[in-house]
Design an enzyme around this catalytic site. Structure first.
Site, PDB file in Angstrom:
ATOM      1  N   ASN A  10       0.877  -1.173   0.000  1.00 25.96           N
ATOM      2  CA  ASN A  10       0.000   0.000   0.000  1.00 25.96           C
ATOM      3  C   ASN A  10       0.913   1.222   0.000  1.00 25.96           C
ATOM      4  O   ASN A  10       1.490   1.570   1.021  1.00 25.96           O
ATOM      5  CB  ASN A  10      -0.895  -0.013   1.253  1.00 25.96           C
ATOM      6  N   LYS A  12       0.206   4.229  -0.222  1.00 22.42           N
ATOM      7  CA  LYS A  12      -0.399   5.441   0.358  1.00 22.42           C
ATOM      8  C   LYS A  12      -0.118   6.618  -0.595  1.00 22.42           C
ATOM      9  O   LYS A  12      -0.057   6.406  -1.800  1.00 22.42           O
ATOM     10  CB  LYS A  12       0.117   5.657   1.784  1.00 22.42           C
ATOM     11  N   GLY A 171       2.683   2.409  10.883  1.00 21.16           N
ATOM     12  CA  GLY A 171       3.666   3.484  10.742  1.00 21.16           C
ATOM     13  C   GLY A 171       4.378   3.843  12.030  1.00 21.16           C
ATOM     14  O   GLY A 171       5.064   4.861  12.106  1.00 21.16           O
ATOM     15  N   SER A 210       3.463  -2.116  10.392  1.00 21.13           N
ATOM     16  CA  SER A 210       4.911  -2.218  10.613  1.00 21.13           C
ATOM     17  C   SER A 210       5.474  -3.595  10.273  1.00 21.13           C
ATOM     18  O   SER A 210       6.357  -4.094  10.960  1.00 21.13           O
ATOM     19  CB  SER A 210       5.264  -1.821  12.059  1.00 21.13           C
TER      20      SER A 210
HETATM   21  P1  13P Z   1       3.092   0.444   7.756  1.00 19.73           P
HETATM   22  O1  13P Z   1       3.580  -0.846   7.162  1.00 19.73           O
HETATM   23  O2  13P Z   1       3.849   1.648   7.273  1.00 19.73           O
HETATM   24  O3  13P Z   1       2.986   0.358   9.253  1.00 19.73           O
HETATM   25  O4  13P Z   1       1.595   0.670   7.198  1.00 19.73           O
HETATM   26  C1  13P Z   1       0.685  -0.362   7.290  1.00 19.73           C
HETATM   27  C2  13P Z   1      -0.514   0.008   6.517  1.00 19.73           C
HETATM   28  O5  13P Z   1      -1.253   0.907   6.876  1.00 19.73           O
HETATM   29  C3  13P Z   1      -0.783  -0.727   5.267  1.00 19.73           C
HETATM   30  O6  13P Z   1      -2.044  -0.452   4.778  1.00 19.73           O
END
Ligand code: 13P
Length: 248
Positions: A10, A12, A171, A210
């Site tokens: 993802n 983002k 995150g 994470s």
């Molecule tokens: P992280 O892997 O950065 O913690 O994000 C997880 C997430 O929200 C995946 O959709």
């Protein structure tokens, strides 16, 4: 359990055309993988990503889709539009959208329904906040979030992918322990079984929060964890590839 695992990046709101080309090339060079692999990219990059991945077995998807079919919904993207050029997955109900865009359980369920109706597989995210976990509400929260989807999709509920993403682990570098994650995945699977019968044993429940190269294998070894939804670590080819290699 013989479920083939799925690792989804993802991205983002990250990426640029040159950065995406480097990242996708790194993933393509490293494949094929023992598990299914997909990337969910920002809308403007979907078409170019589709072209780059066209002759590979890496799948791609969006990070959201509208609950509406079409109409005066400025800024929204419909499942039909996504499907028209080959989109396989749409993440719906990510905790960032639930929190920042006030998406309700019912809206998330409606988005999942709209995606499925157009042949796009929704990756439905559920997960508790830190305060909810500390208050002992984890089970009630994730069950409530999934129940809205099961109720709305009815006999199609078995067609979704579920992602358990504890909000406190996203995150933050804090990962749910494999045992913490497994216990939530097991109860989500039980809820799916109650709705979809034995088919629930074939459904994928991904873990997100994470996931990194050094913890992926232990998480993916849990009996009800069927892969991962990867945020930060999906932006670096070496890290994402290492996580994909942990899948089976
Ligand atoms: P992280 O892997 O950065 O913690 O994000 C997880 C997430 O929200 C995946 O959709």
């Amino acid at each position: 359990m013989s479920r083939r695992q799925l690792v989804v990046g993802n991205w983002k709101m990250h990426g640029s055309r040159p950065a995406n080309a480097t990242l996708l090339d790194g993933i393509l060079q490293a494949g094929p993988f023992a598990c299914d692999v997909a990337v969910c990219v920002p809308f403007p990059f979907l078409s170019e990503t589709a072209a780059t991945l066209a002759s590979s077995d890496i799948r791609w998807g969006s990070q959201d889709c509208s609950a509406q079919e079409q109409g005066a919904y400025t800024g929204e993207v419909s499942a039909a539009m996504l499907h028209e050029f080959g989109c396989r997955y749409a993440i719906v109900g990510h905790s960032e959208r639930r929190a920042m865009h006030a998406e309700s359980d019912q809206l998330v369920a409606d988005k999942a329904k709209a995606a499925l109706a157009r042949g796009v597989t929704p990756i439905v995210c559920v997960g508790e906040t830190r305060a909810q976990r500390e208050a002992g509400e984890t089970e009630a929260v994730v069950k409530r979030q999934l129940a809205a989807v099961i109720h709305t999709l009815a006999h199609c509920a078995g067609e979704i992918v579920v992602a358990y993403e504890p909000v406190w682990a996203i995150g933050t570098g804090l990962t749910a322990s494999p045992e913490q994650a497994q216990s939530v995945h097991a109860l989500l699977r039980a809820q799916l079984r109650a709705a979809s019968g034995a088919h629930a044993d074939e459904m994928k429940i991904l873990y997100g929060g994470s996931v990194k190269p050094d913890n992926a294998a232990t998480l993916f070894a849990q009996p009800d964890i069927d892969g991962g939804l990867i945020g930060g670590a999906s932006l670096k080819a070496a890290d994402f590839v290492a996580i994909c290699r942990a899948g089976h």
